[in-house]
Design a protein around this motif. Structure first.
Motif, PDB file in Angstrom:
ATOM      1  N   TRP A  69       0.841  -1.198   0.000  1.00  0.00           N
ATOM      2  CA  TRP A  69       0.000   0.000   0.000  1.00  0.00           C
ATOM      3  C   TRP A  69       0.879   1.252   0.000  1.00  0.00           C
ATOM      4  N   PRO A  70       0.556   2.249  -0.796  1.00  0.00           N
ATOM      5  CA  PRO A  70       1.286   3.530  -0.701  1.00  0.00           C
ATOM      6  C   PRO A  70       1.119   4.112   0.698  1.00  0.00           C
ATOM      7  N   TYR A  71       2.134   4.836   1.164  1.00  0.00           N
ATOM      8  CA  TYR A  71       2.082   5.364   2.528  1.00  0.00           C
ATOM      9  C   TYR A  71       0.845   6.224   2.743  1.00  0.00           C
ATOM     10  N   TRP A  72       0.484   7.028   1.756  1.00  0.00           N
ATOM     11  CA  TRP A  72      -0.638   7.939   1.939  1.00  0.00           C
ATOM     12  C   TRP A  72      -1.986   7.222   1.924  1.00  0.00           C
ATOM     13  N   LEU A  73      -1.986   5.920   1.564  1.00  0.00           N
ATOM     14  CA  LEU A  73      -3.210   5.121   1.641  1.00  0.00           C
ATOM     15  C   LEU A  73      -3.145   4.045   2.730  1.00  0.00           C
ATOM     16  N   SER A  74      -2.038   4.013   3.471  1.00  0.00           N
ATOM     17  CA  SER A  74      -1.872   2.940   4.459  1.00  0.00           C
ATOM     18  C   SER A  74      -2.849   3.061   5.621  1.00  0.00           C
ATOM     19  N   TRP A  75      -3.541   4.214   5.738  1.00  0.00           N
ATOM     20  CA  TRP A  75      -4.554   4.336   6.779  1.00  0.00           C
ATOM     21  C   TRP A  75      -5.730   3.397   6.521  1.00  0.00           C
ATOM     22  N   ILE A  76      -5.920   2.976   5.277  1.00  0.00           N
ATOM     23  CA  ILE A  76      -7.047   2.089   4.974  1.00  0.00           C
ATOM     24  C   ILE A  76      -6.860   0.723   5.621  1.00  0.00           C
ATOM     25  N   PRO A  77      -5.749  -0.007   5.341  1.00  0.00           N
ATOM     26  CA  PRO A  77      -5.588  -1.291   6.051  1.00  0.00           C
ATOM     27  C   PRO A  77      -5.427  -1.120   7.557  1.00  0.00           C
ATOM     28  N   THR A  78      -4.792   0.000   7.973  1.00  0.00           N
ATOM     29  CA  THR A  78      -4.652   0.233   9.411  1.00  0.00           C
ATOM     30  C   THR A  78      -6.017   0.389  10.064  1.00  0.00           C
ATOM     31  N   GLY A  79      -6.905   1.150   9.427  1.00  0.00           N
ATOM     32  CA  GLY A  79      -8.255   1.321   9.967  1.00  0.00           C
ATOM     33  C   GLY A  79      -9.029   0.023   9.995  1.00  0.00           C
ATOM     34  N   ILE A  80      -8.867  -0.803   8.960  1.00  0.00           N
ATOM     35  CA  ILE A  80      -9.542  -2.106   8.939  1.00  0.00           C
ATOM     36  C   ILE A  80      -9.038  -2.974  10.077  1.00  0.00           C
ATOM     37  N   ASN A  81      -7.717  -2.987  10.273  1.00  0.00           N
ATOM     38  CA  ASN A  81      -7.145  -3.813  11.341  1.00  0.00           C
ATOM     39  C   ASN A  81      -7.552  -3.306  12.721  1.00  0.00           C
ATOM     40  N   MET A  82      -7.600  -1.978  12.895  1.00  0.00           N
ATOM     41  CA  MET A  82      -8.033  -1.429  14.181  1.00  0.00           C
ATOM     42  C   MET A  82      -9.482  -1.796  14.464  1.00  0.00           C
ATOM     43  N   THR A  83     -10.327  -1.699  13.446  1.00  0.00           N
ATOM     44  CA  THR A  83     -11.732  -2.056  13.620  1.00  0.00           C
ATOM     45  C   THR A  83     -11.879  -3.531  13.961  1.00  0.00           C
ATOM     46  N   ASP A  84     -11.096  -4.382  13.275  1.00  0.00           N
ATOM     47  CA  ASP A  84     -11.132  -5.811  13.562  1.00  0.00           C
ATOM     48  C   ASP A  84     -10.708  -6.094  14.997  1.00  0.00           C
ATOM     49  N   ASN A  85      -9.658  -5.418  15.472  1.00  0.00           N
ATOM     50  CA  ASN A  85      -9.177  -5.654  16.822  1.00  0.00           C
ATOM     51  C   ASN A  85     -10.141  -5.128  17.889  1.00  0.00           C
ATOM     52  N   ASN A  86     -10.996  -4.178  17.508  1.00  0.00           N
ATOM     53  CA  ASN A  86     -11.977  -3.638  18.447  1.00  0.00           C
ATOM     54  C   ASN A  86     -13.354  -4.274  18.301  1.00  0.00           C
ATOM     55  N   ALA A  87     -13.517  -5.165  17.323  1.00  0.00           N
ATOM     56  CA  ALA A  87     -14.847  -5.684  17.003  1.00  0.00           C
ATOM     57  C   ALA A  87     -15.459  -6.441  18.170  1.00  0.00           C
ATOM     58  N   ILE A  88     -14.653  -7.270  18.848  1.00  0.00           N
ATOM     59  CA  ILE A  88     -15.194  -8.056  19.962  1.00  0.00           C
ATOM     60  C   ILE A  88     -15.634  -7.144  21.097  1.00  0.00           C
ATOM     61  N   GLY A  89     -14.778  -6.158  21.443  1.00  0.00           N
ATOM     62  CA  GLY A  89     -15.141  -5.216  22.498  1.00  0.00           C
ATOM     63  C   GLY A  89     -16.387  -4.430  22.154  1.00  0.00           C
ATOM     64  N   MET A  90     -16.511  -4.010  20.887  1.00  0.00           N
ATOM     65  CA  MET A  90     -17.692  -3.277  20.467  1.00  0.00           C
ATOM     66  C   MET A  90     -18.943  -4.143  20.582  1.00  0.00           C
ATOM     67  N   ALA A  91     -18.827  -5.400  20.150  1.00  0.00           N
ATOM     68  CA  ALA A  91     -19.990  -6.292  20.203  1.00  0.00           C
ATOM     69  C   ALA A  91     -20.465  -6.501  21.636  1.00  0.00           C
ATOM     70  N   PHE A  92     -19.517  -6.756  22.541  1.00  0.00           N
ATOM     71  CA  PHE A  92     -19.906  -6.943  23.939  1.00  0.00           C
ATOM     72  C   PHE A  92     -20.451  -5.651  24.533  1.00  0.00           C
ATOM     73  N   ALA A  93     -19.913  -4.507  24.105  1.00  0.00           N
ATOM     74  CA  ALA A  93     -20.436  -3.230  24.590  1.00  0.00           C
ATOM     75  C   ALA A  93     -21.893  -3.060  24.191  1.00  0.00           C
ATOM     76  N   PHE A  94     -22.223  -3.407  22.935  1.00  0.00           N
ATOM     77  CA  PHE A  94     -23.608  -3.310  22.485  1.00  0.00           C
ATOM     78  C   PHE A  94     -24.507  -4.262  23.276  1.00  0.00           C
ATOM     79  N   LEU A  95     -24.032  -5.497  23.485  1.00  0.00           N
ATOM     80  CA  LEU A  95     -24.851  -6.503  24.167  1.00  0.00           C
ATOM     81  C   LEU A  95     -25.049  -6.168  25.641  1.00  0.00           C
ATOM     82  N   ILE A  96     -23.965  -5.729  26.302  1.00  0.00           N
ATOM     83  CA  ILE A  96     -24.094  -5.373  27.719  1.00  0.00           C
ATOM     84  C   ILE A  96     -24.929  -4.108  27.869  1.00  0.00           C
ATOM     85  N   GLY A  97     -24.702  -3.135  26.983  1.00  0.00           N
ATOM     86  CA  GLY A  97     -25.519  -1.924  27.017  1.00  0.00           C
ATOM     87  C   GLY A  97     -26.986  -2.237  26.795  1.00  0.00           C
ATOM     88  N   GLY A  98     -27.282  -3.168  25.867  1.00  0.00           N
ATOM     89  CA  GLY A  98     -28.666  -3.567  25.642  1.00  0.00           C
ATOM     90  C   GLY A  98     -29.273  -4.247  26.847  1.00  0.00           C
TER      91      GLY A  98
END
Length: 388
Positions: A69-98
Motif C-alpha cells: 500500500w502507498p504510505y498515503w493510503l496505508s490508513w485504509i488497512p490500518t483502519g480495517i485492522n483497528m476495527t477488527d481488533n476492536n470488534a469483539i469489544g464493540m460487540a460486547f459493549a452493544f450486548l451489555i448496554g442492551g
C-alpha cells in the motif's frame, strides 16, 4: 434485626422477574467477556512492546497487510485492522448496554440509584465504570444504557470516564512499568477528571444550554411515562410483574435483543468511522519526528496532549503505546500527558455521545482532558528536572 431482614426479603420479592433475567444476562455476558476476551488480551499486550520499540506505525493483529500500500493510503488497512481488533469489544459493549437498557426496575429504585448529582453522581458513575475494563468509546453504550434507566448526566459521563481512567488493571500496570511521577500523575489526574471536572462540565453544559438533552431522573421518568413511545421495559407496571417465569424470561430476552440491535444500529457506523480517523491521525506522527520535536518542553506537551485527546485506542493500549514512544525518544513529561489523555474521551466518544447528551458535554470533557494532560505533563517534567 427481624425488621431489617423482613425489609430485605420484601425488597428481593419486589424485584420484577424480568429484572432477574436481565441481571443474569448481564453477568453471563460479563463473565464471557472477561474470561475469554479481556484477560487473554491484557496478557497478550506485553508481547507487542518489542514491536513498538521499532517505531512500527501499527501493532495490531493484521487481517489486511499494509505491504504494497502507498504510505498515503496505508490508513485504509490500518483502519480495517483497528476495527477488527476492536470488534469483539464493540460487540460486547452493544450486548451489555442492551442488557442494562432492557432491565425492568421499579421507578423508585431507579431514582434512588441513579438520581445522584454533582460530585456524588460522577463518583458513583466512575465506580460503575471502573470494573468494565472497556475503552471510553466501548463504554459509551453501557453508559447510555444507564442513561436510559434515568441516570443523571454526571452519572452517565462518570461511567465513561471511570471505565477509561480508573481501570484497576491499568493503574496497577502503570505503577509497575512507569517512573513514580508519571504513575502518580496518571492516578491523580484520573481522580480529578472523574470526581471534579466531570460534574463541572455538566454544570457548564446546563448553564449554557448547548443542546443538552439529559435532564433530571424524576423529570425524565415523568416525561417518559407520558410519552407514547414509552418502552414496556422502562418502568415497572403491575401487569408485567404478574407474568410467569417463562413468559418473563422470553420477554426479557426479546427486550435485550431489541435494545442491543438499536444501540448497534445507532453507534456502529460512528465507531467504525472514528477508527479510520484515528488511523489517519496515528500515521501523521512518524517515528523520526518524536525524538526531534516531542522530547520535552511546553510545545511537545501541548502537541502530545492534543494528539492523545483526539485518538481512540483499545483498552490499556495507552501503556504499550506510551512505552513505545519513550523507547523512540519521547520525554517523560509528554509521555505522562499522553498516558492521561489517550485512554480518556476522544473524538470517537464525542460522535457517540453527542446525539444523546448534546454537543457541549463531550466537547467540554475533551477540553478538560486536554488541559489536564498539559497540567500533568508540565508538573511531571518540572519534578523530573528539579528533583529528578
Amino acid at each position: 434485626m427481624q425488621s431489617l431482614y423482613s425489609k430485605a426479603v420484601r425488597g428481593i420479592y419486589a424485584v420484577p422477574k424480568q429484572t432477574w433475567f436481565g441481571i443474569g444476562i448481564t453477568l453471563f455476558l460479563w463473565w464471557i467477556f472477561m474470561h475469554y476476551t479481556r484477560w487473554p488480551a491484557v496478557q497478550a499486550k506485553s508481547e507487542i512492546l518489542t514491536v513498538l520499540a521499532t517505531g512500527a506505525p501499527n501493532t495490531f493483529t493484521e487481517i489486511v497487510s499494509r505491504d504494497g500500500w502507498p504510505y498515503w493510503l496505508s490508513w485504509i488497512p490500518t483502519g480495517i485492522n483497528m476495527t477488527d481488533n476492536n470488534a469483539i469489544g464493540m460487540a460486547f459493549a452493544f450486548l451489555i448496554g442492551g442488557a442494562i437498557t432492557s432491565l425492568v426496575l421499579p421507578q423508585g429504585l431507579i431514582r434512588r440509584l441513579l438520581n445522584s448529582k454533582g460530585t456524588k453522581g460522577s463518583t458513583y458513575g466512575g465506580l460503575l465504570g471502573a470494573p468494565l475494563m472497556m475503552c471510553s468509546a466501548c463504554s459509551v453504550p453501557v453508559a447510555l444504557g444507564w442513561k436510559e434507566r434515568g441516570a443523571n448526566p454526571e452519572t452517565t459521563l462518570g461511567v465513561v470516564m471511570g471505565a477509561a481512567l480508573l481501570n484497576i488493571m491499568g493503574l496497577t500496570t502503570i505503577f509497575v512499568l512507569f517512573p513514580g511521577p508519571a504513575a502518580w500523575g496518571r492516578i491523580v489526574a484520573s481522580i480529578l477528571l472523574v470526581v471534579v471536572l466531570t460534574p463541572l462540565v455538566v454544570k457548564l453544559a446546563v448553564y449554557y444550554r448547548n443542546s443538552w438533552k439529559l435532564i433530571s431522573s424524576s423529570d425524565y421518568l415523568e416525561k417518559k411515562a407520558d410519552s407514547a413511545n414509552l418502552q414496556s421495559c422502562t418502568v415497572l407496571d403491575g401487569g408485567q410483574d404478574n407474568l410467569g417465569w417463562t413468559e418473563a424470561g422470553l420477554l426479557a430476552l426479546k427486550n435485550w435483543w431489541n435494545s442491543s440491535v438499536e444501540i448497534a444500529y445507532r453507534l456502529f457506523l460512528p465507531m467504525t468511522g472514528a477508527m479510520f480517523l484515528a488511523a489517519i491521525i496515528r500515521l501523521m506522527l512518524p517515528p523520526g519526528v518524536v525524538e526531534t520535536y516531542l522530547g520535552s518542553g511546553f510545545f511537545a506537551i501541548i502537541v502530545v496532549s492534543a494528539f492523545g485527546t483526539m485518538i481512540a485506542i483499545p483498552t490499556l493500549f495507552e501503556i504499550p503505546l506510551v512505552l513505545g514512544f519513550l523507547f523512540i525518544g519521547m520525554g517523560l513529561g509528554p509521555a505522562t500527558a499522553l498516558i492521561v489523555t489517550a485512554p480518556s474521551v476522544s473524538i470517537v466518544s464525542y460522535f457517540m455521545l453527542k446525539k444523546d447528551v448534546g454537543h457541549a458535554a463531550p466537547l467540554l470533557l475533551m477540553v478538560a482532558t486536554f488541559l489536564m494532560g498539559i497540567a500533568t505533563g508540565l508538573t511531571v517534567e518540572y519534578l523530573m528536572t528539579y528533583y529528578g
